[in-house]
Design a protein around this motif. Structure first.
Motif, short mmCIF file in Angstrom:
data_model
loop_
_atom_site.label_atom_id
_atom_site.label_comp_id
_atom_site.label_asym_id
_atom_site.label_seq_id
_atom_site.Cartn_x
_atom_site.Cartn_y
_atom_site.Cartn_z
N HIS A 17 3.89 8.56 -5.15
CA HIS A 17 2.70 8.94 -5.55
C HIS A 17 1.96 7.89 -5.52
O HIS A 17 1.97 7.18 -6.35
CB HIS A 17 2.56 10.01 -6.88
CG HIS A 17 1.31 10.40 -7.06
ND1 HIS A 17 1.09 11.41 -8.08
CD2 HIS A 17 -0.12 10.26 -6.37
CE1 HIS A 17 -0.23 11.82 -7.81
NE2 HIS A 17 -0.64 11.28 -7.12
N GLY A 18 1.23 7.39 -4.45
CA GLY A 18 0.43 6.30 -4.41
C GLY A 18 1.48 5.36 -4.55
O GLY A 18 2.25 5.16 -3.49
N LYS A 19 1.17 4.23 -5.30
CA LYS A 19 1.86 3.02 -5.31
C LYS A 19 3.23 3.14 -6.51
O LYS A 19 3.81 2.03 -6.72
CB LYS A 19 1.00 1.90 -5.61
CG LYS A 19 -0.06 1.54 -4.68
CD LYS A 19 -0.94 0.43 -4.79
CE LYS A 19 -1.94 0.49 -3.72
NZ LYS A 19 -2.79 -0.83 -3.95
N LEU A 76 -2.95 9.87 -11.98
CA LEU A 76 -3.28 9.21 -10.59
C LEU A 76 -4.03 10.24 -9.69
O LEU A 76 -4.20 11.37 -9.91
CB LEU A 76 -2.02 9.18 -9.84
CG LEU A 76 -1.03 8.09 -10.50
CD1 LEU A 76 0.41 8.28 -9.73
CD2 LEU A 76 -1.66 6.61 -10.27
N GLU A 83 0.78 -1.18 0.06
CA GLU A 83 -0.05 -0.03 -0.01
C GLU A 83 0.90 1.47 -0.10
O GLU A 83 2.30 1.24 0.07
CB GLU A 83 -0.91 0.20 1.23
CG GLU A 83 -1.86 -1.20 1.24
CD GLU A 83 -2.90 -1.22 1.91
OE1 GLU A 83 -3.66 0.02 1.93
OE2 GLU A 83 -3.63 -2.16 2.07
N GLY A 84 0.25 2.37 -0.11
CA GLY A 84 0.97 3.73 -0.38
C GLY A 84 2.00 3.94 0.67
O GLY A 84 3.17 4.53 0.15
N ASP A 120 -3.09 11.84 -3.47
CA ASP A 120 -2.36 10.87 -2.51
C ASP A 120 -2.50 11.78 -1.14
O ASP A 120 -1.92 12.46 -0.85
CB ASP A 120 -0.78 10.79 -2.79
CG ASP A 120 -0.01 9.88 -2.04
OD1 ASP A 120 -0.50 9.51 -0.84
OD2 ASP A 120 0.84 9.19 -2.31
N ALA A 173 -4.72 7.93 -4.86
CA ALA A 173 -3.75 6.95 -4.97
C ALA A 173 -3.10 6.61 -3.64
O ALA A 173 -3.07 7.44 -2.61
CB ALA A 173 -2.84 7.67 -5.44
N GLY A 174 -2.73 5.24 -3.49
CA GLY A 174 -1.97 4.70 -2.40
C GLY A 174 -2.74 3.93 -1.68
O GLY A 174 -2.34 3.16 -0.65
N HIS A 183 7.06 0.50 -10.39
CA HIS A 183 5.99 0.10 -9.59
C HIS A 183 6.09 -1.35 -9.15
O HIS A 183 6.45 -2.33 -9.96
CB HIS A 183 4.72 0.18 -10.36
CG HIS A 183 3.38 -0.01 -9.86
ND1 HIS A 183 2.92 -1.32 -9.61
CD2 HIS A 183 2.40 0.69 -9.46
CE1 HIS A 183 1.85 -1.20 -8.86
NE2 HIS A 183 1.36 0.17 -9.11
N GLN A 218 -6.97 3.79 -8.46
CA GLN A 218 -5.91 4.71 -8.19
C GLN A 218 -6.01 6.11 -8.64
O GLN A 218 -5.12 7.12 -8.73
CB GLN A 218 -4.55 4.03 -8.53
CG GLN A 218 -4.25 2.93 -7.87
CD GLN A 218 -4.16 2.99 -6.32
OE1 GLN A 218 -3.29 3.71 -5.83
NE2 GLN A 218 -4.87 2.43 -5.54
#
Length: 293
Positions: free
Chosen positions: A50-52, A134, A3-4, A137, A170-171, A79, A166
């Motif tokens: 940023h997120g994942k 995205l 996870e993020g 986040d 995001a995340g 990623h 996402q």
């Protein structure tokens, strides 16, 4: 899939060890060799999450050459996907073992990337396009809950499904999705457009705090102080994911708050967990579960 908060932790660990240093980059596996050669011997300018998605910046010019600075930055975009791992260690790097896609080293540190879904060298413009695709986040300073809410408010898809999109936010992964819905008493099958703005703002603030705590602790804990094992005189959670949670992977066990058995179902290909008492249903589960975007 991480996870993020895990990606933000990775960005912080890599930043602390490599930013400002001239880094050796290689691809023992060979699949990233050409791109690794383009940043080998270059200075790392920074890291970003940023997120994942993880981004590692390198000066396009070698130290002392022309082209340094933001306009001359190359970015390695990573990623991890379902199986990727990025280990960051202090000390001298051992001989490569296994399928290492990317190895970074400097004096006193090394980092090995294995099995990512994505590992590519991109330009500044390509990086910006990724950010634009995205959603906001919660762990980024530029994260805007209003942007996410605008996207939620346009959809009749279940909010539990959209929290994993996402492009919306995001995340957030399966654990944070289940837990934040529980903590705010939201039915996961509620059509997103019916989620009140005030509730969303509270959920966003909660996600910001929970995920930041996850970065610091390197695990996900979502129960409030009064519901910890010590406070409730109960056994701690025993699970490969670690952390104290309310409903995630607690199917058929009693809810820590009301005693109702926690329920589980598949939602858009992912396992969903919720308490039907603490998260009262907006619509029959069969009807809500049949919605598709």
């Amino acid at each position: 899939m991480p996870e993020g908060h895990t990606i933000h932790r990775l960005a912080a660990d890599l930043h602390a060890r490599f930013t400002g240093a001239v880094v050796s980059a290689s691809s023992p596996q060979g699949r990233f060799a050409d791109s690794a050669a383009l940043v080998d011997g270059h200075r790392m300018t920074g890291t970003e999450a940023h997120g994942k998605h993880l981004f590692l910046g390198f000066d396009a010019a070698r130290p002392g050459g022309a082209g340094a600075g933001p306009a001359g930055t190359r970015w390695v975009h990573i990623h991890l996907g379902l199986y990727g791992k990025f280990t960051v260690r202090d000390g001298e790097a051992p001989p490569p073992r296994g399928q290492i896609r990317l190895r970074l080293t400097d004096e006193g540190h090394y980092a090995d990337l294995r099995g990512p879904n994505t590992c590519e060298l991109i330009t500044r413009g390509e990086k910006q396009q990724l950010h634009q695709r995205l959603g906001p986040d919660p762990l980024r300073e530029d994260g805007d809950p209003a942007v996410a809410y605008e996207r939620l408010a346009r959809s009749s898809v279940a909010v539990g499904a959209l929290l994993l999109d996402q492009k919306i936010i995001a995340g957030v992964g399966n654990i944070y999705r289940a837990e934040v819905l529980f903590r705010h008493g939201v039915d996961p099958y509620l059509p997103a457009k019916l989620l009140p703005r005030r509730t969303w703002d509270e959920m966003w603030r909660d996600l910001t705090e929970l995920m930041a705590a996850g970065v610091a602790a390197k695990r996900i804990d979502t129960v409030r102080p009064e519901h910890t094992p010590e406070a409730m005189n109960r056994e701690p959670r025993v699970d490969g994911h670690g952390g104290e949670v309310y409903v995630y992977r607690r199917a058929h066990r009693t809810c820590l708050i009301c005693g109702t058995p926690v329920r589980t179902a598949e939602m858009f290909g992912r396992n969903l967990f919720w308490c039907p008492t603490c998260q009262p249903a907006h619509a029959p589960a069969a009807e809500a579960g049949s919605r598709r975007s």
